[in-house]
Design an enzyme around this catalytic site. Structure first.
Site, mmCIF file in Angstrom:
data_model
loop_
_atom_site.group_PDB
_atom_site.id
_atom_site.type_symbol
_atom_site.label_atom_id
_atom_site.label_comp_id
_atom_site.label_asym_id
_atom_site.label_seq_id
_atom_site.Cartn_x
_atom_site.Cartn_y
_atom_site.Cartn_z
ATOM 1 C CG HIS A 1 -1.888 12.749 16.812
ATOM 2 N ND1 HIS A 1 -1.882 14.125 16.310
ATOM 3 C CD2 HIS A 1 -1.909 11.983 15.620
ATOM 4 C CE1 HIS A 1 -2.101 14.230 15.111
ATOM 5 N NE2 HIS A 1 -2.139 13.043 14.763
ATOM 6 N NE ARG B 1 -0.706 19.818 15.474
ATOM 7 C CZ ARG B 1 -1.215 19.210 14.362
ATOM 8 N NH1 ARG B 1 -2.301 19.532 13.832
ATOM 9 N NH2 ARG B 1 -0.810 18.043 14.131
ATOM 10 C CG HIS C 1 1.727 12.639 12.960
ATOM 11 N ND1 HIS C 1 1.202 12.426 11.983
ATOM 12 C CD2 HIS C 1 1.918 11.236 13.518
ATOM 13 C CE1 HIS C 1 0.636 11.172 11.837
ATOM 14 N NE2 HIS C 1 1.118 10.522 12.779
ATOM 15 C CD GLU D 1 0.575 16.127 9.536
ATOM 16 O OE1 GLU D 1 0.716 15.939 10.698
ATOM 17 O OE2 GLU D 1 -0.153 15.312 8.506
ATOM 18 C CG HIS E 1 4.337 14.383 8.521
ATOM 19 N ND1 HIS E 1 3.883 13.901 7.187
ATOM 20 C CD2 HIS E 1 3.224 14.115 9.359
ATOM 21 C CE1 HIS E 1 2.286 13.256 7.551
ATOM 22 N NE2 HIS E 1 2.381 13.422 8.887
ATOM 23 C CG ASP F 1 -0.478 10.790 8.584
ATOM 24 O OD1 ASP F 1 -1.117 10.147 9.260
ATOM 25 O OD2 ASP F 1 -0.412 12.064 8.543
HETATM 26 ZN ZN LIG Z 1 0.358 13.232 10.130
#
Ligand SMILES: [Zn+2]
Length: 309
Positions: free
Chosen positions: A69, A72, A94, A97, A131, A182
């Site tokens: 993902h 983080r 991602h 972002e 992003h 998204d």
């Molecule tokens: Zn995103």
């Protein structure tokens, strides 16, 4: 048309839902400093073993890829492990972002997110950086040099107030982009590309920012999105050519010709210009309506609100 859908759990080319699936990587932490996941986040978590089992999922006639993902949501060790284990598979993440993500990444690692990603994983043309909104000049050059795709989500980024990707600088360096959704707040390729172009016009205070001297702005945006989208999903789509999948959008010309049809679709007509859509040669939209629209709408209305959380 390859619209990259970037949901956390699975992401599919909407034209071929059974043909490509992206698995969230071994998601073992929340936040750069590895906070405990909330109860609602636990369903996204995997161990390396459970993740490897997920990656064995058979996708009929298609491909499977990794989508760890974000920086983080995965430890750097797990990110490297997933990238090394499935090198060459479509890989989406991602990254950069929101400004807050950049600040937290700097505080935790003393590096900006895209620098941290590229210092951790040797990204290549199989990677799609979803992003990449706050990429600085050095990070833009690193993405372009790696031949990775920037997976822009202009509607989502505008809707959430996240910021604007520096597309002119990126394209000037040979950068590649695709567009995707998204938040899924609205599904429209034309709207994604229009929002991308209009955002640039607003900050640069000039017209046709992403157009080129030899092509209309609509033609150039569509060709970038087709090429970059096809690369990001790692499938033979994005062109009318032997060996490519027959994923086709048929537009109503309304008396226009050549590139003006594309310009009118992007800047004026939007989804109303779409007459039909074929996925793998099978019609899924006819006369502007999805063939299963009524059944899908009925099913959607029956979904309890809690189930969608
Ligand atoms: Zn995103």
């Amino acid at each position: 048309m390859s619209l990259i859908v970037t949901t956390t759990a699975t992401a599919t080319d909407p034209c071929a839902e059974s043909d490509i699936a992206f698995n969230p990587a071994a998601t073992l932490q929340v936040g750069f400093l590895g906070k405990e996941p909330a109860a609602s986040q636990r369903r996204f978590l995997n161990t390396r073993d459970s993740y490897a089992r997920l990656m064995e999922t058979k996708v009929p006639g298609g491909a499977i890829g990794i989508a760890p993902h974000s920086l983080r949501a995965v430890t750097l060790d797990d990110l490297k492990w997933a990238a090394d284990t499935w090198r060459g598979k479509p890989s989406h993440i991602h990254v950069s972002e929101q400004l807050r993500e950049v600040e937290e990444c700097l505080a935790a690692h003393n590096k900006r997110p895209i620098d941290l990603l590229i210092d951790t994983v040797a990204i290549d043309e199989h990677w799609c950086l979803v992003h990449a909104t706050h990429a600085d000049a050095k990070e833009l050059a690193r993405i372009a040099n790696a031949k990775a795709v920037a997976g822009l989500c202009p509607i989502t980024e505008a809707n959430l107030g996240d910021g604007l990707f520096d597309a002119p600088s990126f394209l000037a360096q040979g950068g590649r982009f695709g567009v995707g959704s998204d938040s899924n707040v609205r599904i429209s390729v034309a709207d994604e590309l229009r929002t991308l172009e209009y955002g640039q016009r607003l900050i640069h205070r000039r017209r046709n920012v992403l157009g080129g001297p030899a092509q209309s702005t609509g033609r150039r945006l569509v060709e970038f999105a087709l090429t970059g989208g096809a690369q990001a999903v790692g499938r033979p789509v994005g062109a009318l050519a032997p060996g490519k999948r027959a994923d086709l959008v048929v537009l109503q010309p309304d008396g226009l010709h050549d590139d003006r049809v594309l310009d009118a679709w992007l800047f004026s007509a939007d989804n109303s210009a779409i007459k039909s859509v074929y996925c793998g040669g099978v019609p899924v939209v006819q006369n502007g309506r999805h063939v299963a629209r009524d059944a899908i709408a009925t099913r959607f209305q029956r979904v309890p609100v809690d189930a969608a959380r």
